[in-house]
Design a protein around this motif. Structure first.
Motif, PDB file in Angstrom:
ATOM      1  N   CYS A  33     -48.924  -9.833 -45.236  1.00 38.12           N
ATOM      2  CA  CYS A  33     -48.445  -9.145 -46.440  1.00 38.12           C
ATOM      3  C   CYS A  33     -49.129  -9.704 -47.678  1.00 38.12           C
ATOM      4  CB  CYS A  33     -46.929  -9.272 -46.571  1.00 38.12           C
ATOM      5  SG  CYS A  33     -46.022  -8.297 -45.355  1.00 38.12           S
ATOM      6  N   HIS A  34     -49.270 -11.014 -47.730  1.00 34.85           N
ATOM      7  CA  HIS A  34     -49.935 -11.647 -48.871  1.00 34.85           C
ATOM      8  C   HIS A  34     -51.396 -11.210 -48.940  1.00 34.85           C
ATOM      9  CE1 HIS A  34     -50.806 -14.624 -51.921  1.00 34.85           C
ATOM     10  NE2 HIS A  34     -51.850 -15.005 -51.197  1.00 34.85           N
ATOM     11  N   GLN A  35     -52.052 -11.153 -47.786  1.00 36.03           N
ATOM     12  CA  GLN A  35     -53.456 -10.764 -47.756  1.00 36.03           C
ATOM     13  C   GLN A  35     -53.629  -9.311 -48.207  1.00 36.03           C
ATOM     14  OE1 GLN A  35     -55.480 -12.138 -44.327  1.00 36.03           O
ATOM     15  NE2 GLN A  35     -57.407 -11.168 -44.872  1.00 36.03           N
ATOM     16  N   LEU A  36     -52.652  -8.474 -47.956  1.00 32.52           N
ATOM     17  CA  LEU A  36     -52.695  -7.089 -48.426  1.00 32.52           C
ATOM     18  C   LEU A  36     -52.251  -6.989 -49.883  1.00 32.52           C
ATOM     19  CD1 LEU A  36     -51.231  -5.064 -45.423  1.00 32.52           C
ATOM     20  CD2 LEU A  36     -53.593  -5.110 -46.224  1.00 32.52           C
ATOM     21  N   HIS A  37     -51.973  -8.134 -50.489  1.00 33.58           N
ATOM     22  CA  HIS A  37     -51.478  -8.186 -51.868  1.00 33.58           C
ATOM     23  C   HIS A  37     -50.201  -7.369 -51.981  1.00 33.58           C
ATOM     24  CE1 HIS A  37     -55.240 -10.093 -52.833  1.00 33.58           C
ATOM     25  NE2 HIS A  37     -55.880  -9.083 -52.276  1.00 33.58           N
ATOM     26  N   ASP A  38     -49.310  -7.611 -51.044  1.00 35.84           N
ATOM     27  CA  ASP A  38     -48.078  -6.843 -50.950  1.00 35.84           C
ATOM     28  C   ASP A  38     -47.214  -7.071 -52.174  1.00 35.84           C
ATOM     29  OD1 ASP A  38     -46.033  -5.256 -49.922  1.00 35.84           O
ATOM     30  OD2 ASP A  38     -45.055  -6.989 -49.021  1.00 35.84           O
ATOM     31  N   ALA A  39     -47.072  -6.034 -52.928  1.00 38.75           N
ATOM     32  CA  ALA A  39     -46.180  -6.053 -54.076  1.00 38.75           C
ATOM     33  C   ALA A  39     -45.421  -4.736 -54.049  1.00 38.75           C
ATOM     34  CB  ALA A  39     -46.973  -6.206 -55.364  1.00 38.75           C
ATOM     35  N   GLY A  40     -44.500  -4.631 -53.104  1.00 37.89           N
ATOM     36  CA  GLY A  40     -43.737  -3.402 -52.980  1.00 37.89           C
ATOM     37  C   GLY A  40     -44.462  -2.333 -52.192  1.00 37.89           C
ATOM     38  N   LYS A  41     -45.373  -2.717 -51.315  1.00 36.63           N
ATOM     39  CA  LYS A  41     -46.059  -1.732 -50.469  1.00 36.63           C
ATOM     40  C   LYS A  41     -45.009  -0.959 -49.682  1.00 36.63           C
ATOM     41  CE  LYS A  41     -50.516  -2.850 -50.956  1.00 36.63           C
ATOM     42  NZ  LYS A  41     -50.822  -2.703 -52.335  1.00 36.63           N
ATOM     43  N   ALA A  42     -45.429   0.166 -49.198  1.00 36.55           N
ATOM     44  CA  ALA A  42     -44.506   1.018 -48.442  1.00 36.55           C
ATOM     45  C   ALA A  42     -43.891   0.236 -47.291  1.00 36.55           C
ATOM     46  CB  ALA A  42     -45.236   2.242 -47.918  1.00 36.55           C
ATOM     47  N   GLU A  43     -42.647   0.453 -47.093  1.00 37.01           N
ATOM     48  CA  GLU A  43     -41.936  -0.204 -45.992  1.00 37.01           C
ATOM     49  C   GLU A  43     -42.595   0.115 -44.662  1.00 37.01           C
ATOM     50  OE1 GLU A  43     -39.260  -2.789 -44.420  1.00 37.01           O
ATOM     51  OE2 GLU A  43     -39.579  -2.379 -46.537  1.00 37.01           O
ATOM     52  N   VAL A  44     -43.172   1.302 -44.562  1.00 40.34           N
ATOM     53  CA  VAL A  44     -43.807   1.686 -43.303  1.00 40.34           C
ATOM     54  C   VAL A  44     -44.996   0.776 -42.978  1.00 40.34           C
ATOM     55  CG1 VAL A  44     -45.354   3.460 -44.268  1.00 40.34           C
ATOM     56  CG2 VAL A  44     -44.557   3.640 -41.919  1.00 40.34           C
ATOM     57  N   VAL A  45     -45.746   0.352 -43.986  1.00 41.86           N
ATOM     58  CA  VAL A  45     -46.882  -0.548 -43.749  1.00 41.86           C
ATOM     59  C   VAL A  45     -46.369  -1.909 -43.302  1.00 41.86           C
ATOM     60  CG1 VAL A  45     -48.871  -1.711 -44.796  1.00 41.86           C
ATOM     61  CG2 VAL A  45     -48.397   0.687 -45.331  1.00 41.86           C
ATOM     62  N   ARG A  46     -45.330  -2.398 -43.937  1.00 43.92           N
ATOM     63  CA  ARG A  46     -44.740  -3.676 -43.534  1.00 43.92           C
ATOM     64  C   ARG A  46     -44.204  -3.584 -42.102  1.00 43.92           C
ATOM     65  NH1 ARG A  46     -43.555  -7.317 -47.535  1.00 43.92           N
ATOM     66  NH2 ARG A  46     -41.576  -7.909 -46.593  1.00 43.92           N
ATOM     67  N   LYS A  47     -43.612  -2.442 -41.762  1.00 43.56           N
ATOM     68  CA  LYS A  47     -43.098  -2.246 -40.412  1.00 43.56           C
ATOM     69  C   LYS A  47     -44.247  -2.233 -39.399  1.00 43.56           C
ATOM     70  CE  LYS A  47     -40.340   0.794 -37.571  1.00 43.56           C
ATOM     71  NZ  LYS A  47     -39.590   2.022 -37.466  1.00 43.56           N
ATOM     72  N   LEU A  48     -45.340  -1.559 -39.745  1.00 46.56           N
ATOM     73  CA  LEU A  48     -46.511  -1.539 -38.862  1.00 46.56           C
ATOM     74  C   LEU A  48     -47.057  -2.944 -38.634  1.00 46.56           C
ATOM     75  CD1 LEU A  48     -48.402   1.604 -40.189  1.00 46.56           C
ATOM     76  CD2 LEU A  48     -47.372   1.328 -37.927  1.00 46.56           C
ATOM     77  N   LEU A  49     -47.130  -3.732 -39.701  1.00 46.54           N
ATOM     78  CA  LEU A  49     -47.590  -5.116 -39.552  1.00 46.54           C
ATOM     79  C   LEU A  49     -46.679  -5.879 -38.591  1.00 46.54           C
ATOM     80  CD1 LEU A  49     -48.479  -6.094 -43.232  1.00 46.54           C
ATOM     81  CD2 LEU A  49     -50.083  -5.862 -41.316  1.00 46.54           C
ATOM     82  N   ALA A  50     -45.385  -5.751 -38.800  1.00 45.43           N
ATOM     83  CA  ALA A  50     -44.426  -6.455 -37.936  1.00 45.43           C
ATOM     84  C   ALA A  50     -44.563  -6.006 -36.483  1.00 45.43           C
ATOM     85  CB  ALA A  50     -42.999  -6.229 -38.427  1.00 45.43           C
ATOM     86  N   GLU A  51     -44.702  -4.716 -36.267  1.00 46.03           N
ATOM     87  CA  GLU A  51     -44.832  -4.204 -34.901  1.00 46.03           C
ATOM     88  C   GLU A  51     -46.098  -4.717 -34.223  1.00 46.03           C
ATOM     89  OE1 GLU A  51     -44.531   0.031 -35.311  1.00 46.03           O
ATOM     90  OE2 GLU A  51     -42.346  -0.029 -35.437  1.00 46.03           O
ATOM     91  N   ARG A  52     -47.195  -4.775 -34.971  1.00 48.12           N
ATOM     92  CA  ARG A  52     -48.463  -5.260 -34.403  1.00 48.12           C
ATOM     93  C   ARG A  52     -48.366  -6.750 -34.078  1.00 48.12           C
ATOM     94  NH1 ARG A  52     -50.330  -2.204 -31.602  1.00 48.12           N
ATOM     95  NH2 ARG A  52     -48.200  -1.628 -31.715  1.00 48.12           N
ATOM     96  N   ILE A  53     -47.689  -7.510 -34.920  1.00 47.52           N
ATOM     97  CA  ILE A  53     -47.501  -8.941 -34.672  1.00 47.52           C
ATOM     98  C   ILE A  53     -46.630  -9.131 -33.438  1.00 47.52           C
ATOM     99  CG2 ILE A  53     -46.384 -11.035 -35.568  1.00 47.52           C
ATOM    100  CD1 ILE A  53     -47.483 -10.132 -38.362  1.00 47.52           C
ATOM    101  N   ILE A  54     -45.560  -8.364 -33.333  1.00 46.30           N
ATOM    102  CA  ILE A  54     -44.674  -8.455 -32.165  1.00 46.30           C
ATOM    103  C   ILE A  54     -45.440  -8.094 -30.899  1.00 46.30           C
ATOM    104  CG2 ILE A  54     -42.656  -7.424 -31.047  1.00 46.30           C
ATOM    105  CD1 ILE A  54     -41.469  -7.203 -33.949  1.00 46.30           C
ATOM    106  N   ALA A  55     -46.256  -7.050 -30.972  1.00 45.67           N
ATOM    107  CA  ALA A  55     -47.032  -6.632 -29.798  1.00 45.67           C
ATOM    108  C   ALA A  55     -47.978  -7.739 -29.348  1.00 45.67           C
ATOM    109  CB  ALA A  55     -47.809  -5.351 -30.102  1.00 45.67           C
ATOM    110  N   ALA A  56     -48.673  -8.373 -30.290  1.00 44.94           N
ATOM    111  CA  ALA A  56     -49.597  -9.455 -29.942  1.00 44.94           C
ATOM    112  C   ALA A  56     -48.833 -10.648 -29.378  1.00 44.94           C
ATOM    113  CB  ALA A  56     -50.425  -9.868 -31.159  1.00 44.94           C
ATOM    114  N   ALA A  57     -47.694 -10.968 -29.963  1.00 47.48           N
ATOM    115  CA  ALA A  57     -46.886 -12.089 -29.466  1.00 47.48           C
ATOM    116  C   ALA A  57     -46.338 -11.783 -28.073  1.00 47.48           C
ATOM    117  CB  ALA A  57     -45.739 -12.395 -30.432  1.00 47.48           C
ATOM    118  N   SER A  58     -46.015 -10.532 -27.828  1.00 42.37           N
ATOM    119  CA  SER A  58     -45.524 -10.129 -26.505  1.00 42.37           C
ATOM    120  C   SER A  58     -46.581 -10.327 -25.430  1.00 42.37           C
ATOM    121  CB  SER A  58     -45.092  -8.658 -26.516  1.00 42.37           C
ATOM    122  OG  SER A  58     -43.999  -8.481 -27.368  1.00 42.37           O
ATOM    123  N   ARG A  59     -47.839 -10.267 -25.841  1.00 36.28           N
ATOM    124  CA  ARG A  59     -48.940 -10.500 -24.902  1.00 36.28           C
ATOM    125  C   ARG A  59     -49.277 -11.986 -24.780  1.00 36.28           C
ATOM    126  NH1 ARG A  59     -50.661  -6.079 -27.896  1.00 36.28           N
ATOM    127  NH2 ARG A  59     -52.131  -7.349 -29.076  1.00 36.28           N
TER     128      ARG A  59
END
Length: 90
Positions: A33-59
């Motif tokens: 989020c910091h690297q994307l300079h997250d300052a109120g970015k759409a919740e959907v982008v934050r959700k996508l980031l979280a899902e991708r992190i969870i997917a990688a951790a699941s592997r």
């Protein structure tokens, strides 16, 4: 934003992470989020980031840097999808 793998994602619903894994995932999420300079970015982008992190951790990936890279790489490789959201939401 806490990472809860069971929310809205049935593919990770039954996956349990150890405390050190959730710490790494949280660190990766905040860094992404910091690297994307997250300052109120759409919740959907934050959700996508979280899902991708969870997917990688699941592997089995638990390095925060590689988790962050996995999430950001997905966002970059799917820019058409991400851009499909209205500008006011991003």
């Amino acid at each position: 934003m806490p990472i809860n793998p069971s929310i809205d994602n049935p593919s990770t619903e039954h996956h349990v992470f150890e405390p050190e894994a959730t710490a790494a995932m949280g660190e990766a999420f905040e860094a992404a989020c910091h690297q994307l300079h997250d300052a109120g970015k759409a919740e959907v982008v934050r959700k996508l980031l979280a899902e991708r992190i969870i997917a990688a951790a699941s592997r089995g990936e638990l390095d925060p840097g590689r988790l962050r890279t996995a999430a950001l790489s997905w966002i970059v490789s799917h820019t058409t999808f991400v851009r499909s959201f209205a500008p006011s939401k991003l």
